[in-house]
Design a protein around this motif. Structure first.
Motif, PDB file in Angstrom:
ATOM      1  N   ARG A   1       0.818  -1.213   0.000  1.00 27.56           N
ATOM      2  CA  ARG A   1       0.000   0.000   0.000  1.00 27.56           C
ATOM      3  C   ARG A   1       0.856   1.268   0.000  1.00 27.56           C
ATOM      4  N   ALA A   2       2.144   1.112  -0.274  1.00 25.69           N
ATOM      5  CA  ALA A   2       3.041   2.269  -0.278  1.00 25.69           C
ATOM      6  C   ALA A   2       2.801   3.112  -1.526  1.00 25.69           C
ATOM      7  N   THR A   3       2.316   4.322  -1.329  1.00 26.97           N
ATOM      8  CA  THR A   3       2.140   5.256  -2.441  1.00 26.97           C
ATOM      9  C   THR A   3       3.264   6.283  -2.464  1.00 26.97           C
ATOM     10  N   ALA A   4       4.126   6.239  -1.448  1.00 28.47           N
ATOM     11  CA  ALA A   4       5.277   7.143  -1.396  1.00 28.47           C
ATOM     12  C   ALA A   4       6.388   6.463  -0.607  1.00 28.47           C
ATOM     13  N   ILE A   5       7.617   6.705  -1.025  1.00 30.40           N
ATOM     14  CA  ILE A   5       8.800   6.223  -0.321  1.00 30.40           C
ATOM     15  C   ILE A   5       9.587   7.448   0.117  1.00 30.40           C
ATOM     16  N   GLY A   6       9.880   7.548   1.406  1.00 33.34           N
ATOM     17  CA  GLY A   6      10.606   8.728   1.844  1.00 33.34           C
ATOM     18  C   GLY A   6      10.887   8.726   3.329  1.00 33.34           C
ATOM     19  N   ASP A   7      11.525   9.792   3.765  1.00 32.88           N
ATOM     20  CA  ASP A   7      11.960   9.949   5.150  1.00 32.88           C
ATOM     21  C   ASP A   7      10.857  10.623   5.964  1.00 32.88           C
ATOM     22  N   TYR A   8      10.327   9.918   6.953  1.00 31.07           N
ATOM     23  CA  TYR A   8       9.249  10.474   7.781  1.00 31.07           C
ATOM     24  C   TYR A   8       9.726  11.640   8.645  1.00 31.07           C
ATOM     25  N   ARG A   9      11.031  11.853   8.717  1.00 30.98           N
ATOM     26  CA  ARG A   9      11.566  12.967   9.496  1.00 30.98           C
ATOM     27  C   ARG A   9      11.661  14.252   8.683  1.00 30.98           C
ATOM     28  N   ASP A  10      11.443  14.146   7.376  1.00 37.13           N
ATOM     29  CA  ASP A  10      11.541  15.307   6.493  1.00 37.13           C
ATOM     30  C   ASP A  10      10.168  15.948   6.337  1.00 37.13           C
ATOM     31  N   VAL A  11      10.041  17.187   6.765  1.00 39.43           N
ATOM     32  CA  VAL A  11       8.729  17.825   6.798  1.00 39.43           C
ATOM     33  C   VAL A  11       8.130  17.969   5.405  1.00 39.43           C
ATOM     34  N   ASN A  12       8.933  18.275   4.396  1.00 33.44           N
ATOM     35  CA  ASN A  12       8.390  18.448   3.046  1.00 33.44           C
ATOM     36  C   ASN A  12       7.882  17.127   2.474  1.00 33.44           C
ATOM     37  N   THR A  13       8.583  16.041   2.763  1.00 32.58           N
ATOM     38  CA  THR A  13       8.138  14.716   2.317  1.00 32.58           C
ATOM     39  C   THR A  13       6.791  14.369   2.928  1.00 32.58           C
ATOM     40  N   VAL A  14       6.658  14.614   4.217  1.00 33.04           N
ATOM     41  CA  VAL A  14       5.415  14.273   4.912  1.00 33.04           C
ATOM     42  C   VAL A  14       4.278  15.194   4.479  1.00 33.04           C
ATOM     43  N   LEU A  15       4.565  16.471   4.276  1.00 31.62           N
ATOM     44  CA  LEU A  15       3.524  17.401   3.821  1.00 31.62           C
ATOM     45  C   LEU A  15       2.997  17.001   2.445  1.00 31.62           C
ATOM     46  N   ALA A  16       3.893  16.602   1.553  1.00 27.04           N
ATOM     47  CA  ALA A  16       3.463  16.185   0.217  1.00 27.04           C
ATOM     48  C   ALA A  16       2.591  14.940   0.295  1.00 27.04           C
ATOM     49  N   PHE A  17       2.954  14.021   1.169  1.00 22.85           N
ATOM     50  CA  PHE A  17       2.165  12.803   1.348  1.00 22.85           C
ATOM     51  C   PHE A  17       0.794  13.129   1.934  1.00 22.85           C
ATOM     52  N   ALA A  18       0.764  13.995   2.934  1.00 23.06           N
ATOM     53  CA  ALA A  18      -0.483  14.323   3.626  1.00 23.06           C
ATOM     54  C   ALA A  18      -1.461  15.082   2.741  1.00 23.06           C
ATOM     55  N   ALA A  19      -0.957  15.743   1.705  1.00 23.79           N
ATOM     56  CA  ALA A  19      -1.830  16.544   0.843  1.00 23.79           C
ATOM     57  C   ALA A  19      -2.856  15.694   0.103  1.00 23.79           C
ATOM     58  N   GLY A  20      -2.594  14.396  -0.026  1.00 20.72           N
ATOM     59  CA  GLY A  20      -3.505  13.552  -0.792  1.00 20.72           C
ATOM     60  C   GLY A  20      -4.401  12.656   0.042  1.00 20.72           C
ATOM     61  N   VAL A  21      -4.482  12.901   1.366  1.00 21.52           N
ATOM     62  CA  VAL A  21      -5.286  12.026   2.222  1.00 21.52           C
ATOM     63  C   VAL A  21      -6.260  12.849   3.059  1.00 21.52           C
ATOM     64  N   ASP A  22      -7.217  12.147   3.670  1.00 25.73           N
ATOM     65  CA  ASP A  22      -8.218  12.817   4.506  1.00 25.73           C
ATOM     66  C   ASP A  22      -7.806  12.899   5.965  1.00 25.73           C
ATOM     67  N   VAL A  23      -7.026  11.932   6.413  1.00 28.81           N
ATOM     68  CA  VAL A  23      -6.595  11.889   7.810  1.00 28.81           C
ATOM     69  C   VAL A  23      -5.253  11.167   7.871  1.00 28.81           C
ATOM     70  N   ILE A  24      -4.439  11.539   8.848  1.00 29.20           N
ATOM     71  CA  ILE A  24      -3.107  10.953   9.016  1.00 29.20           C
ATOM     72  C   ILE A  24      -3.050  10.173  10.322  1.00 29.20           C
ATOM     73  N   THR A  25      -2.414   9.007  10.271  1.00 30.40           N
ATOM     74  CA  THR A  25      -2.028   8.288  11.475  1.00 30.40           C
ATOM     75  C   THR A  25      -0.605   7.789  11.256  1.00 30.40           C
ATOM     76  N   PHE A  26      -0.067   7.024  12.199  1.00 26.98           N
ATOM     77  CA  PHE A  26       1.325   6.611  12.056  1.00 26.98           C
ATOM     78  C   PHE A  26       1.513   5.181  12.535  1.00 26.98           C
ATOM     79  N   ASP A  27       2.523   4.553  11.975  1.00 26.32           N
ATOM     80  CA  ASP A  27       2.834   3.152  12.237  1.00 26.32           C
ATOM     81  C   ASP A  27       3.726   2.986  13.466  1.00 26.32           C
ATOM     82  N   HIS A  28       4.448   4.036  13.840  1.00 24.13           N
ATOM     83  CA  HIS A  28       5.373   3.965  14.974  1.00 24.13           C
ATOM     84  C   HIS A  28       5.433   5.329  15.655  1.00 24.13           C
ATOM     85  N   GLU A  29       6.107   5.365  16.806  1.00 27.15           N
ATOM     86  CA  GLU A  29       6.101   6.588  17.619  1.00 27.15           C
ATOM     87  C   GLU A  29       7.283   7.507  17.354  1.00 27.15           C
TER      88      GLU A  29
END
Length: 227
Positions: free
Chosen positions: A41-69
């Motif tokens: 189900r991976a629609t993006a590969i990237g570093d979860y610590r990079d704010v721009n990577t996460v912002l780009a990913f979040a732009a295409g979803v309705d809600v965000i959750t996370f797999d780890h802390e």
């Protein structure tokens, strides 16, 4: 169709795939690598610590959750500022990320916890050990799991390498017969759902078996846990 974005492509994200299909929810995953557990189900590969990577990913979803802390809370705050809801909230994640912060929150809530201390020096560690009968449990505030970052100590020299990196959490040793756990889910509305109490079996600090339902769990204990 609701689209849920999961930051992190580990085992928990993979376990979400089946239930999401049953509920008619589209699951998208920001995975660390193409070999991540939830790569289907991976629609993006990237570093979860990079704010721009996460912002780009979040732009295409309705809600965000996370797999780890381990997702930085400032990254999640940037996502939240765009209006994309995050569950659990970043403030809840901050409690899970730092054990010292967690102990302070539990104290504020009046919940029972072992006697504990925040120590930054060898002398503070040795003073705590002496006051607790010569032994204590030491934990790294961040990053420990599955027995990592946890040690029963009799001297500050046992964890000198931890103290070189920063503060540690110290706790009194607690005698107990077994460990019980219960999963609780809460909607944003406040509605909650509880799952049966389970017993966990630990080997060298790692959970090797979970027994459901917990053997010899009284109805009183089950009802009390559900509260």
């Amino acid at each position: 169709m609701t689209v849920i974005g999961v930051i992190g492509g580990g085992q928990l994200a993979r376990m979400m795939i089946g239930p999401a299909i049953e509920l008619g929810i589209e699951l998208r995953v920001l995975a660390e690598t193409e070999l991540s557990s939830a790569r289907d189900r991976a629609t993006a590969i990237g570093d979860y610590r990079d704010v721009n990577t996460v912002l780009a990913f979040a732009a295409g979803v309705d809600v965000i959750t996370f797999d780890h802390e381990h997702v930085p809370t400032d990254v999640l705050a940037a996502v939240e500022a765009t209006g994309v809801p995050i569950h659990p909230r970043p403030s809840a994640l901050a409690v899970a990320q730092d054990k010292i912060h967690m102990r302070r929150v539990l104290d504020e809530l009046g919940l029972p916890v072992p006697i504990w201390a925040h120590a930054e020096s060898s002398s503070a560690v040795d003073e705590f050990i002496a006051a607790r009968g010569g032994r204590a449990v030491a934990k790294t505030p961040r990053g420990g799991y599955d027995g990592k970052g946890v040690a029963v100590i009799t001297s500050s020299s046992d964890i000198s390498h931890w103290l070189d990196r920063g503060p540690v959490l110290l706790e009194e040793c607690v005698d107990f017969s077994r460990e019980l756990a219960q999963l609780v889910a809460r909607r944003p509305s406040g509605d909650t759902l509880t799952w049966p109490v389970i017993a966990t079996i630990q080997s060298d600090g790692v959970c090797t078996e979970a027994v459901l339902p917990a053997p010899k769990a009284s109805q009183r204990l089950i009802d009390e846990a559900a509260q």
